[in-house]
Scaffold this motif. Sequence first.
Motif, short mmCIF file in Angstrom:
data_model
loop_
_atom_site.label_atom_id
_atom_site.label_comp_id
_atom_site.label_asym_id
_atom_site.label_seq_id
_atom_site.Cartn_x
_atom_site.Cartn_y
_atom_site.Cartn_z
N VAL A 48 6.45 -7.91 -24.20
CA VAL A 48 5.43 -8.95 -23.79
C VAL A 48 5.37 -10.07 -24.96
O VAL A 48 5.03 -9.59 -26.06
CB VAL A 48 4.13 -8.44 -23.57
N ASP A 49 5.92 -11.09 -24.83
CA ASP A 49 5.92 -12.13 -25.99
C ASP A 49 4.91 -13.05 -25.65
O ASP A 49 4.99 -14.01 -24.86
CB ASP A 49 7.36 -12.69 -26.07
N ILE A 50 3.85 -13.10 -26.53
CA ILE A 50 2.77 -14.04 -26.63
C ILE A 50 2.89 -15.19 -27.42
O ILE A 50 1.81 -16.05 -27.36
CB ILE A 50 1.45 -13.33 -26.87
N HIS A 51 4.08 -15.48 -28.06
CA HIS A 51 4.20 -16.62 -28.83
C HIS A 51 5.56 -17.10 -28.88
O HIS A 51 6.42 -16.61 -29.46
CB HIS A 51 3.59 -16.32 -30.29
N SER A 52 6.06 -17.99 -27.97
CA SER A 52 7.34 -18.43 -28.03
C SER A 52 7.63 -20.00 -27.61
O SER A 52 6.75 -20.32 -26.77
CB SER A 52 8.12 -17.55 -26.92
N HIS A 53 8.22 -20.79 -28.38
CA HIS A 53 8.36 -21.86 -27.97
C HIS A 53 9.71 -22.51 -27.29
O HIS A 53 9.96 -23.61 -26.90
CB HIS A 53 8.37 -22.83 -29.24
N GLY A 54 10.40 -21.37 -27.08
CA GLY A 54 11.70 -21.82 -26.30
C GLY A 54 12.56 -20.76 -26.54
O GLY A 54 12.57 -19.85 -27.40
N GLY A 55 13.99 -21.02 -26.16
CA GLY A 55 15.02 -20.30 -26.47
C GLY A 55 16.32 -20.55 -25.55
O GLY A 55 16.26 -21.27 -24.58
#
Length: 369
Positions: A48-55
Amino acid sequence: MTDRVTGKVVTPTGIIRQGCVEISGERITAVAEYPSIRDGNWIVPGFVDIHSHGGGGHSFTTGDADAARAAARFHLSHGSTTLLASLVSSPYELMHDATAAFAPLVKEGVLAGVHYEGPYLSEARCGAQNPEFLRDPSLDELGKLIEVGDGALRMVTIAPERPGALEVIRLLVSRGIVAAIGHSDATYDQTMAGIKAGATVATHLFNGMRAPHHREPGPVFALLGAAGVVCELVADGVHLHDGTLNFAATVGGADRSALVTDAMAAAGMPDGEYELGGQAVTVTNREARLSRDGAIAGSTLTMDAALRRAVSVGIGMPDATRMASTTPARAIGLGDHLGALIPGLRADLVELDENLQVLRVMRAGTWLP
């Protein structure tokens, strides 16, 4: 039809070395010992990733729905079965349009929600945030964005020392949205005021914050010491020294520490030139930094790599798994639905080999092709 997944099953209370997870439809129906299993792979809950701007070469920060789908698909292949799309400090119009574009993806389940990392942040601690777009919190502006999102907005990062910040934190909490403290030059007392107002997450602890000092502890000590705050930790060896990662996880405990990627579009991509929030970013040796001044500009991390890093610094597998799945799920209000291998929760699983490399991913009872 019941599906069975067997191996070393990691639950919130420990490891079942000869374990079995039973799944019916989208749900886990049983987790139990399975004595006939020998030396199986690791079975952990979906990350569970609660902080991502993209990939994967795609960004959330431009508000493009197709790019958001592609970025979510990239992170899903690395085990992130639940993901917030994090925007950076931007003009109101971009925030409005991005929120409107992502709201259908949230309803569809591609995204778990939208996270505003800004624009209500400190100029002194803006890091890779574009200072041109920073501004004081506005109840009116945020109220409009909440309505546009129609339930999509799940978290907002705020510097609590800015005028109007405490009122905005209270508004967020009253609307069921998580208030996070980050990119802040606040004193200890100002940070504690933000926590008292209802903030429950520390955005990438240590990074974008006034450095702690024994006579001026600032936000780090306040957030790390607050029983009701979950602290994000970017476990890439760049944002935090491994000793700092281990220290913070030990002090906060696995129930108050959440691994996050803070990933940008360059995650999974070659070194080169990229963009974040309208600013040029250079990626060298997998480190993302602003081209103009070298400030850390997100990461190229994935959650499986974050788990491996946490384990490598001495955090035990059950605790590292809680930090990657269970704790962040609870931090954004989804702990009753996902984030652990418990009967009744959504069947999100990741199968890992002995080196903790992803072998396959299940989301809502279905293995990814």
